[in-house]
Motif scaffolding. Structure first.
Motif, PDB file in Angstrom:
ATOM      1  N   MET A   1       0.913  -1.224   0.126  1.00 52.51           N
ATOM      2  CA  MET A   1       0.071  -0.214   0.051  1.00 52.51           C
ATOM      3  C   MET A   1       0.651   1.174   0.021  1.00 52.51           C
ATOM      4  N   THR A   2       0.408   2.346  -0.507  1.00 49.94           N
ATOM      5  CA  THR A   2       1.074   3.673  -0.380  1.00 49.94           C
ATOM      6  C   THR A   2       0.324   4.678   0.390  1.00 49.94           C
ATOM      7  N   GLY A   3       1.099   5.577   1.170  1.00 54.67           N
ATOM      8  CA  GLY A   3       0.665   6.662   1.949  1.00 54.67           C
ATOM      9  C   GLY A   3       0.619   5.933   3.522  1.00 54.67           C
ATOM     10  N   PRO A   4       0.066   6.516   4.249  1.00 59.70           N
ATOM     11  CA  PRO A   4       0.064   6.370   5.593  1.00 59.70           C
ATOM     12  C   PRO A   4      -0.848   4.963   5.709  1.00 59.70           C
ATOM     13  N   HIS A   5      -0.384   4.282   6.895  1.00 56.85           N
ATOM     14  CA  HIS A   5      -1.184   3.106   7.179  1.00 56.85           C
ATOM     15  C   HIS A   5      -2.534   3.605   7.790  1.00 56.85           C
ATOM     16  N   PRO A   6      -3.697   2.965   7.643  1.00 53.93           N
ATOM     17  CA  PRO A   6      -5.055   3.559   8.326  1.00 53.93           C
ATOM     18  C   PRO A   6      -4.763   3.507   9.774  1.00 53.93           C
ATOM     19  N   LEU A   7      -4.160   2.663  10.403  1.00 55.24           N
ATOM     20  CA  LEU A   7      -3.938   2.473  11.803  1.00 55.24           C
ATOM     21  C   LEU A   7      -3.388   3.535  12.521  1.00 55.24           C
ATOM     22  N   LEU A   8      -2.402   4.268  11.579  1.00 55.45           N
ATOM     23  CA  LEU A   8      -1.787   5.421  12.357  1.00 55.45           C
ATOM     24  C   LEU A   8      -2.753   6.515  12.354  1.00 55.45           C
ATOM     25  N   GLY A   9      -3.683   6.757  11.660  1.00 54.04           N
ATOM     26  CA  GLY A   9      -4.815   7.866  11.724  1.00 54.04           C
ATOM     27  C   GLY A   9      -5.585   7.705  12.964  1.00 54.04           C
ATOM     28  N   LEU A  10      -5.745   6.150  13.515  1.00 50.44           N
ATOM     29  CA  LEU A  10      -6.355   5.922  14.389  1.00 50.44           C
ATOM     30  C   LEU A  10      -5.832   6.290  15.719  1.00 50.44           C
ATOM     31  N   PHE A  11      -4.466   5.778  15.646  1.00 51.20           N
ATOM     32  CA  PHE A  11      -3.507   6.263  16.928  1.00 51.20           C
ATOM     33  C   PHE A  11      -3.549   7.626  17.055  1.00 51.20           C
ATOM     34  N   LEU A  12      -3.185   8.506  16.170  1.00 50.02           N
ATOM     35  CA  LEU A  12      -3.075   9.693  16.232  1.00 50.02           C
ATOM     36  C   LEU A  12      -4.370  10.531  16.773  1.00 50.02           C
ATOM     37  N   ALA A  13      -5.499   9.860  16.228  1.00 53.85           N
ATOM     38  CA  ALA A  13      -6.939  10.444  16.978  1.00 53.85           C
ATOM     39  C   ALA A  13      -7.059  10.095  18.096  1.00 53.85           C
ATOM     40  N   ALA A  14      -6.649   9.070  18.636  1.00 51.22           N
ATOM     41  CA  ALA A  14      -6.807   8.777  19.919  1.00 51.22           C
ATOM     42  C   ALA A  14      -5.907   9.490  21.139  1.00 51.22           C
ATOM     43  N   ALA A  15      -4.703   9.824  20.689  1.00 49.62           N
ATOM     44  CA  ALA A  15      -3.630  10.622  21.149  1.00 49.62           C
ATOM     45  C   ALA A  15      -4.394  12.206  21.477  1.00 49.62           C
ATOM     46  N   GLU A  16      -5.337  12.454  20.644  1.00 50.00           N
ATOM     47  CA  GLU A  16      -6.080  13.590  20.825  1.00 50.00           C
ATOM     48  C   GLU A  16      -7.233  13.378  21.500  1.00 50.00           C
ATOM     49  N   GLY A  17      -7.516  12.259  22.126  1.00 47.80           N
ATOM     50  CA  GLY A  17      -8.839  11.920  22.726  1.00 47.80           C
ATOM     51  C   GLY A  17      -9.923  11.646  21.728  1.00 47.80           C
ATOM     52  N   HIS A  18      -9.919  11.185  20.561  1.00 48.65           N
ATOM     53  CA  HIS A  18     -10.942  10.946  19.823  1.00 48.65           C
ATOM     54  C   HIS A  18     -10.679   9.432  19.333  1.00 48.65           C
ATOM     55  N   PHE A  19     -11.534   8.450  19.756  1.00 49.72           N
ATOM     56  CA  PHE A  19     -11.605   7.151  19.556  1.00 49.72           C
ATOM     57  C   PHE A  19     -12.472   6.429  18.574  1.00 49.72           C
ATOM     58  N   PRO A  20     -12.546   5.451  18.345  1.00 46.79           N
ATOM     59  CA  PRO A  20     -13.692   4.668  17.349  1.00 46.79           C
ATOM     60  C   PRO A  20     -14.657   4.484  18.114  1.00 46.79           C
ATOM     61  N   PRO A  21     -15.822   4.003  17.270  1.00 43.32           N
ATOM     62  CA  PRO A  21     -17.057   4.276  18.209  1.00 43.32           C
ATOM     63  C   PRO A  21     -17.122   2.699  18.964  1.00 43.32           C
ATOM     64  N   VAL A  22     -17.633   3.070  20.314  1.00 38.82           N
ATOM     65  CA  VAL A  22     -17.942   1.900  21.069  1.00 38.82           C
ATOM     66  C   VAL A  22     -19.087   1.236  20.743  1.00 38.82           C
ATOM     67  N   ASP A  23     -18.616   0.143  19.882  1.00 43.52           N
ATOM     68  CA  ASP A  23     -19.884  -0.640  19.237  1.00 43.52           C
ATOM     69  C   ASP A  23     -19.708  -2.015  19.207  1.00 43.52           C
ATOM     70  N   GLY A  24     -18.337  -2.580  19.788  1.00 41.15           N
ATOM     71  CA  GLY A  24     -18.274  -3.959  19.833  1.00 41.15           C
ATOM     72  C   GLY A  24     -17.580  -4.419  18.569  1.00 41.15           C
ATOM     73  N   ALA A  25     -17.395  -3.601  17.668  1.00 42.82           N
ATOM     74  CA  ALA A  25     -17.036  -4.204  16.167  1.00 42.82           C
ATOM     75  C   ALA A  25     -15.645  -4.473  16.178  1.00 42.82           C
ATOM     76  N   VAL A  26     -15.233  -4.818  14.943  1.00 43.38           N
ATOM     77  CA  VAL A  26     -13.836  -5.188  14.655  1.00 43.38           C
ATOM     78  C   VAL A  26     -13.586  -4.467  13.131  1.00 43.38           C
ATOM     79  N   THR A  27     -12.437  -3.443  12.998  1.00 46.69           N
ATOM     80  CA  THR A  27     -12.312  -3.137  11.676  1.00 46.69           C
ATOM     81  C   THR A  27     -11.156  -3.822  11.155  1.00 46.69           C
ATOM     82  N   VAL A  28     -11.068  -4.282  10.055  1.00 45.18           N
ATOM     83  CA  VAL A  28      -9.945  -4.852   9.467  1.00 45.18           C
ATOM     84  C   VAL A  28      -9.122  -4.074   8.486  1.00 45.18           C
ATOM     85  N   VAL A  29      -7.864  -3.875   8.554  1.00 40.67           N
ATOM     86  CA  VAL A  29      -7.130  -3.002   7.639  1.00 40.67           C
ATOM     87  C   VAL A  29      -6.077  -3.969   7.238  1.00 40.67           C
ATOM     88  N   PRO A  30      -5.231  -3.349   6.283  1.00 40.84           N
ATOM     89  CA  PRO A  30      -4.076  -4.106   5.476  1.00 40.84           C
ATOM     90  C   PRO A  30      -3.123  -4.383   6.737  1.00 40.84           C
TER      91      PRO A  30
END
Length: 216
Positions: free
Chosen positions: A1-30
């Motif tokens: 893949m090219t560009g930033p890995h999708p997980l990086l954006g989730l980590f950076l958002a979490a560092a700012e206090g913004h998290f994925p939805p609390v829905d019990g789900a699983v997101t699959v990324v490369p």
């Protein structure tokens, strides 16, 4: 893949206090660069980075409430010849910048902490002083990541004289631009290290396991 890995954006958002939805789900990324894979648990939501098809992951039954880090699921993720890493707490803190308070070190290529960092991370640099050493690197999904190790920590030292790890972490944060998030993976059972990171201003955002897959 090219560009930033999708997980990086989730980590950076979490560092700012913004998290994925609390829905019990699983997101699959490369999968991660270098062929590594991982399972990351946030509050009520999990993210799995893998080359396996998403429907195969979902069929295995992980969820966002802990099952994504269950041993049976991680073994399936790794495959019969793969390696499952330890479960670590994912911590983050903002860099403080300013004049660096640690010098760069050479000659530590054989040090176990440095060897471990270079096996899993990229662009590893080593800093430190008489208290211990710090590795700073491009870690999981491309995040800025550090680890520390004290030189021969002495558990017999009276509590008021302790705090070398905490002060070393505070100095390590000067190596990171002000406000830029830096991450650390700390074993929850290493209570002394975990307390040191928390006292130095790191906060938990989730937990993670790195997998080195080995599938037929």
């Amino acid at each position: 893949m090219t560009g930033p890995h999708p997980l990086l954006g989730l980590f950076l958002a979490a560092a700012e206090g913004h998290f994925p939805p609390v829905d019990g789900a699983v997101t699959v990324v490369p999968p991660l660069p270098g062929g590594l894979e991982c399972s990351v648990a946030f509050t009520g939501h999990a993210v799995v980075a893998t080359a396996l098809p998403a429907d195969e992951i979902v069929a295995a039954g992980p969820d966002g409430f802990g099952a994504s880090l269950a041993p049976d699921f991680l073994r399936l993720l790794a495959g019969p010849r793969g390696t499952v890493g330890v479960t670590d707490a994912t911590l983050t803190a903002p860099g403080t910048g300013g004049p660096p308070r640690l010098a760069r070190l050479d000659g530590y290529d054989a040090h176990p902490r440095v060897r471990h960092a270079r096996r899993l991370r990229r662009n590893v640099t080593v800093y430190g002083d008489g208290r211990g050493l710090v590795t700073l690197a491009e870690g999981l999904a491309g995040r800025t990541e550090l680890s520390i190790e004290l030189h021969a920590p002495d558990t017999s030292v009276p509590a008021p004289a302790r705090g070398r790890g905490r002060s070393l972490l505070a100095d390590a944060l000067t190596l990171v631009p002000p406000g830029s998030p830096v991450f650390a993976a700390v074993a929850p059972g290493n209570a002394r290290s975990l307390r040191g990171f928390l006292a130095a201003g790191f906060v938990p955002v989730g937990s993670e396991v790195i997998v080195e897959p080995g599938r037929v």
